[in-house]
Enzyme design. Structure first.
Site, PDB file in Angstrom:
ATOM      1  NE  ARG A 149     -74.207  11.326  77.713  1.00 50.88           N
ATOM      2  CZ  ARG A 149     -74.540  10.190  78.342  1.00 50.88           C
ATOM      3  NH1 ARG A 149     -74.637  10.162  79.655  1.00 50.88           N
ATOM      4  NH2 ARG A 149     -74.781   9.097  77.665  1.00 50.88           N
ATOM      5  CG  HIS A 194     -78.520   7.746  74.261  1.00 47.49           C
ATOM      6  ND1 HIS A 194     -77.212   8.004  73.905  1.00 47.49           N
ATOM      7  CD2 HIS A 194     -78.455   7.043  75.429  1.00 47.49           C
ATOM      8  CE1 HIS A 194     -76.406   7.489  74.804  1.00 47.49           C
ATOM      9  NE2 HIS A 194     -77.127   6.891  75.734  1.00 47.49           N
ATOM     10  CD  GLN A 223     -77.796   2.584  75.392  1.00 45.19           C
ATOM     11  OE1 GLN A 223     -77.151   3.310  76.126  1.00 45.19           O
ATOM     12  NE2 GLN A 223     -77.772   1.267  75.505  1.00 45.19           N
ATOM     13  CG  ASP A 283     -84.019   5.654  79.873  1.00 49.06           C
ATOM     14  OD1 ASP A 283     -83.174   5.413  80.769  1.00 49.06           O
ATOM     15  OD2 ASP A 283     -83.996   6.703  79.193  1.00 49.06           O
ATOM     16  CB  CYS A 322     -79.949   2.915  77.884  1.00 47.28           C
ATOM     17  SG  CYS A 322     -80.952   4.016  78.903  1.00 47.28           S
ATOM     18  NE  ARG A 364     -73.741   3.044  74.535  1.00 46.53           N
ATOM     19  CZ  ARG A 364     -73.896   4.115  75.327  1.00 46.53           C
ATOM     20  NH1 ARG A 364     -74.288   3.965  76.579  1.00 46.53           N
ATOM     21  NH2 ARG A 364     -73.668   5.347  74.883  1.00 46.53           N
TER      22      ARG A 364
HETATM   23  N1  NVA Z   1     -82.980   9.123  79.380  1.00 48.41           N
HETATM   24  C1  NVA Z   1     -81.759   9.084  80.161  1.00 48.41           C
HETATM   25  C2  NVA Z   1     -80.735   8.252  79.472  1.00 48.41           C
HETATM   26  C3  NVA Z   1     -79.446   8.089  80.233  1.00 48.41           C
HETATM   27  C4  NVA Z   1     -78.431   7.295  79.481  1.00 48.41           C
HETATM   28  C5  NVA Z   1     -81.264  10.491  80.397  1.00 48.41           C
HETATM   29  O1  NVA Z   1     -81.302  11.293  79.453  1.00 48.41           O
HETATM   30  O2  NVA Z   1     -80.856  10.802  81.513  1.00 48.41           O
HETATM   31  N1   CP Z   2     -76.496   4.434  78.774  1.00 50.00           N
HETATM   32  C1   CP Z   2     -75.674   5.465  78.913  1.00 50.00           C
HETATM   33  O1   CP Z   2     -75.560   6.333  78.037  1.00 50.00           O
HETATM   34  O2   CP Z   2     -74.981   5.465  80.079  1.00 50.00           O
HETATM   35  P1   CP Z   2     -74.098   6.661  80.642  1.00 50.00           P
HETATM   36  O3   CP Z   2     -75.061   7.790  80.976  1.00 50.00           O
HETATM   37  O4   CP Z   2     -73.432   6.118  81.858  1.00 50.00           O
HETATM   38  O5   CP Z   2     -73.133   7.092  79.600  1.00 50.00           O
END
Ligand code: NVA
Ligand code: CP
Length: 308
Positions: A103, A130, A133, A225, A265, A293
């Site tokens: 990530r 993502h 997800q 989101d 998400c 997940r």
């Molecule tokens: N769009 C959000 C998703 C978190 C799972 C981010 O990138 O922070």
């Molecule tokens: N939805 C998701 O990816 O959650 P986290 O950021 O907690 O991993």
């Protein structure tokens, strides 16, 4: 090499059904206590340069339930954080691990890891996409609604990593997808074009609009989101103003199909992108989605590790 980096490139239309079936099977085995150590003796490295609750816990527990092990590699603790190159990291980790989940911010760091390494790479979220997800989301929709083909998903808010991946995933699943975002915050054209290409094959529709009610009309799934993704914290005050008309509230839910479900998400910010009555109400399936997940990631792990 079986990577899972980009939903459009790495998941075939037939393969998607296969992955959803494995995920459902994993869920059944987990719930009924049937041992499924398909990845006995395998190790997954998990590189995180952004925070995570769901992705981290689900991959770590998933590897354990599959008979393998997961290593949490925080950016603060490994040498990438001090400037070691992706090239060196990919080569070193390829000699010790069976797969990497990462990530991070730059999508190209994930593709470079795959290019230079010799083990499967899974994208646990970048600024652009993502994809892990998405499998959990489709599994949840399938559990709630049955056949995915012909359903409509409406996403309201920022044209961010989640929205880009939803475009890719819905079109591949044969679902109609509508994205409503302010003019300057819509998804990059690359993702719209990819969705249109797959939609032609699967017979679904793609709608990009600035009107949240047009998107929500007759939708089976309403999705949103955060308005402020990781790395955008300084823009928060400005973003709250820009996105305020894209909040998912009871008016939006009433515009959707009467049996529509709500997905997010997570993490969610109540009172911003979604009102409390919606996310904590009967249409909300966000915790089922979060649990999925775990099951979806186990399907991705098995598919990558055993087919590389
Ligand atoms: N769009 C959000 C998703 C978190 C799972 C981010 O990138 O922070
Ligand atoms: N939805 C998701 O990816 O959650 P986290 O950021 O907690 O991993």
């Amino acid at each position: 090499m079986k990577h899972y980096i980009d939903f459009h490139e790495d998941v075939g239309i037939e393969e998607l059904n296969y992955l959803l079936d494995i995920a459902a099977d994993m869920k059944k085995k987990t719930k009924t206590g049937i041992e499924h150590h398909y990845l006995k003796g395998k190790s997954l490295g998990m590189i995180f340069t952004k925070s995570s609750t769901r992705t981290r816990v689900s991959f770590e527990v998933g590897m354990y339930q599959l008979g393998g092990q997961a290593l949490f590699l925080s950016n603060n603790d490994i040498q990438i954080g001090r400037g070691e190159t992706i090239y060196d990291t990919a080569n070193v980790l390829s000699g010790m691990l069976d797969g990497i989940m990462i990530r991070t911010f730059k999508h190209s760091d994930v593709t470079d890891l795959a290019k230079y390494g010799t083990i499967p790479v899974i994208n646990g979220l970048t600024d652009d996409q993502h994809p892990t997800q998405m499998l959990a989301d489709l599994l949840t929709i399938k559990e709630c609604k049955g056949d995915l083909k012909g359903l409509k998903l409406a996403y309201l808010g920022d044209g961010n990593n989640v929205a880009n991946s939803l475009l890719q995933a819905c079109a591949k699943a044969g679902m109609d997808v509508a994205i409503a975002s302010p003019k300057d915050y819509t998804c990059p054209d690359k993702y719209v074009q990819q969705a249109l290409t797959d939609a032609k094959i699967t017979g679904s529709k793609v709608l990009m609009t600035t009107d949240p009610y047009e998107a929500a009309k007759d939708a089976d799934v309403i999705y949103t989101d955060t308005w402020t993704s990781m790395g955008q914290e300084e823009e928060k005050a400005m973003r709250v103003q820009i996105f305020k008309d894209y909040q998912v509230n009871s008016d939006i839910m009433n515009t959707a199909h009467k049996d529509a479900i709500f997905l997010h998400c997570l993490p969610a910010y109540r009172g911003y992108e979604v009102t409390e009555d919606v996310i904590d109400g009967p249409a909300s399936k966000v915790f089922q989605e979060a649990e999925n997940r775990l099951h979806a990631h186990k399907a991705i792990l098995v598919n990558c590790f055993l087919n590389d």
